[in-house]
Design an enzyme around this catalytic site. Structure first.
Site, PDB file in Angstrom:
ATOM      1  N   HIS A   1      -1.832   6.361   2.716  1.00 24.09           N
ATOM      2  CA  HIS A   1      -3.153   5.752   2.697  1.00 24.09           C
ATOM      3  C   HIS A   1      -3.689   5.196   1.417  1.00 24.09           C
ATOM      4  CE1 HIS A   1      -7.308   5.332   3.995  1.00 24.09           C
ATOM      5  NE2 HIS A   1      -7.676   5.845   3.024  1.00 24.09           N
ATOM      6  N   GLU A   2      -3.427   6.059   0.531  1.00 20.52           N
ATOM      7  CA  GLU A   2      -3.957   5.728  -0.861  1.00 20.52           C
ATOM      8  C   GLU A   2      -3.151   4.725  -1.453  1.00 20.52           C
ATOM      9  OE1 GLU A   2      -6.589   6.860  -2.404  1.00 20.52           O
ATOM     10  OE2 GLU A   2      -7.039   8.405  -0.595  1.00 20.52           O
TER      11      GLU A   2
ATOM     12  N   HIS B   1      -4.295   1.174  -0.189  1.00 21.98           N
ATOM     13  CA  HIS B   1      -5.261   0.829  -1.066  1.00 21.98           C
ATOM     14  C   HIS B   1      -4.983  -0.136  -2.310  1.00 21.98           C
ATOM     15  CE1 HIS B   1      -8.865   2.360   1.228  1.00 21.98           C
ATOM     16  NE2 HIS B   1      -8.507   3.670   0.783  1.00 21.98           N
TER      17      HIS B   1
ATOM     18  N   GLU C   1     -10.702   0.992   4.460  1.00 17.56           N
ATOM     19  CA  GLU C   1     -10.409   2.114   5.013  1.00 17.56           C
ATOM     20  C   GLU C   1      -9.310   1.868   6.171  1.00 17.56           C
ATOM     21  OE1 GLU C   1     -10.554   5.284   3.639  1.00 17.56           O
ATOM     22  OE2 GLU C   1     -11.490   4.162   1.896  1.00 17.56           O
TER      23      GLU C   1
ATOM     24  N   ASP D   1      -5.600   2.428   6.429  1.00 14.46           N
ATOM     25  CA  ASP D   1      -4.792   3.293   7.623  1.00 14.46           C
ATOM     26  C   ASP D   1      -3.858   2.479   8.112  1.00 14.46           C
ATOM     27  OD1 ASP D   1      -6.534   5.384   7.149  1.00 14.46           O
ATOM     28  OD2 ASP D   1      -7.836   5.014   8.820  1.00 14.46           O
TER      29      ASP D   1
END
Length: 410
Positions: free
Chosen positions: A276-277, A280, A354, A358
């Site tokens: 997930h990070e 980004h 977000e 995801d």
């Protein structure tokens, strides 16, 4: 504008902001008794859910008291000449512009810290302690406070001094030079915050060789994400709550895992969180947020340059002798509605990002371990599973858990 008009404009802004905030808090609190959505029925059992609701209700009541105290204090300062009193003490010490500003804001910082410390102490050692989150010792609590004050004095004082120097040297164009200065600081902090600032408060150690490190490195290699710096931070010395974050650019980019995260999640779930990070980073969210932050900073400074020379701004907060430091306080109060609007926009974009991160984790790794990790983290943090939509719209930078799970399962 006359000073009286500006004075009552400030009062109206403060009161409306407070009332809107309290209405949102009330709407959110009404949903504390809501049934848990079916997608989250496995997160809490009845006993844990009741504990979660009590935790949220306790924080809600504490917030009512602390927010009310803050409003009354600010209004009292405005109505009874608090800013004028601090300004008169400052002027009795010096008449030089930069030292005056430093002393004025120094008094403000000191007063704010003295009044705010009991609230943060109660939050940490009563509320967080009662619900099993607090691991902070009293020594560490006050040491953190002192370190925070020192950093504020050094960095805040230095930036403010240069701010005023630019104003004295360039007049109305000061905002351009200040923008360049603050932009350089923001870029520097984005690059080196984890290397220079975090060690003042926490110990960071490289993740030891083993199956977890291998799993993370294998995932990073598969998605073409160069990653050499994986650190573990001792978050457990302050709280049981878990987290992970990405920071830096280029050679300075790093993944930081809280030791509590490693204890709470399986290896597969940790890799899902990191996916997930990485999402980004790959979707350019970090660059976008940085550019928007720089743009908003420049916009705010430009608006400030249009009003800072107006003596009515200083007079509006009750300071009889107009000055740069008093004008700055008045501007911050008057500008706050614009800050609220830009904050709404940034939160909206953040929630979108977000979902995108995801989706990236689901596409490049797997949805199921990310779902189970989010559930575990929400359970361990006693998160609100049924927030009010209006409260989410205004305050949430992340979508509610149920929305993230529905998106991941879609």
């Amino acid at each position: 504008m006359e000073k009286t008009t500006l004075f009552y404009t400030i009062i109206i802004i403060l009161v409306i902001q407070y009332l809107v905030h309290q209405v949102l808090e009330y709407l959110n609190a009404k949903r504390f008794t809501s049934n848990v959505p079916s997608e989250l029925s496995d997160v809490f059992d009845d006993v844990e859910y009741q504990k979660s609701q009590k935790y949220k209700l306790t924080n809600h009541r504490f917030g009512l008291f602390s927010d009310g105290f803050s409003l009354i204090l600010t209004l009292s300062f405005l109505f009874f000449g608090g800013f004028e009193w601090i300004d008169s003490i400052t002027r009795s010490i010096t008449d030089k512009t930069i030292p005056m500003a430093l002393i004025f804001f120094g008094f403000m910082l000191l007063g704010s810290s003295i009044l705010g410390t009991p609230f943060s102490y109660y939050q940490t050692f009563v509320i967080e302690e009662k619900y099993g989150f607090n691991k902070t010792t009293k020594k560490l609590f006050f040491l953190d406070k002192i370190k925070g004050w020192v950093l504020t004095i050094i960095f805040g004082g230095g930036i403010l001094s240069l701010f005023i120097l630019f104003y004295q040297w360039t007049g109305s164009n000061f905002w351009i030079y200040t923008w360049i200065l603050i932009s350089a600081i923001i870029l520097f902090m984005n690059l080196f915050y984890s290397r220079l600032i975090v060690p003042l408060f926490n110990k960071q150690t490289p993740l030891t060789d083993g199956s977890l490190k291998s799993a993370i490195e294998n995932y990073a290699k598969n998605v073409g994400f160069e990653l050499k710096n994986i650190f573990v931070i001792d978050g457990s010395k302050r709280s049981t709550k878990a987290n992970a974050y990405f920071s830096g650019f280029g050679k300075e980019k790093r993944i930081t895992l809280f030791d509590t995260l490693i204890n709470d999640l399986s290896e597969e779930e940790i890799v899902a969180v990191l996916a997930h990070e990485v999402g980004h980073y790959k979707r350019k969210h970090i660059i976008f947020n940085l550019l928007v932050s720089l743009g908003l900073t420049g916009f705010t400074l430009f608006i400030l340059s249009l009003f800072i020379n107006s003596p009515e701004i200083s007079l509006a907060i009750g300071v009889s002798t107009p000055s740069f430091h008093a004008g700055l306080v008045g501007f911050v109060l008057l500008y706050s509605p614009i800050s609220e609007v830009t904050g709404l926009a940034m939160n909206y974009l953040s929630r979108k990002f977000e979902f995108q991160a995801d989706d990236y984790a689901k596409k490049t790794f797997a949805a199921t371990p990310l779902v189970t990790s989010l559930k575990k983290l929400s359970k361990n943090n006693l998160s609100n599973l049924t927030p009010h939509p209006a409260y989410v719209f205004v305050h949430y930078s992340h979508p509610p858990l149920v929305e993230r799970i529905r998106n991941l399962k879609a």
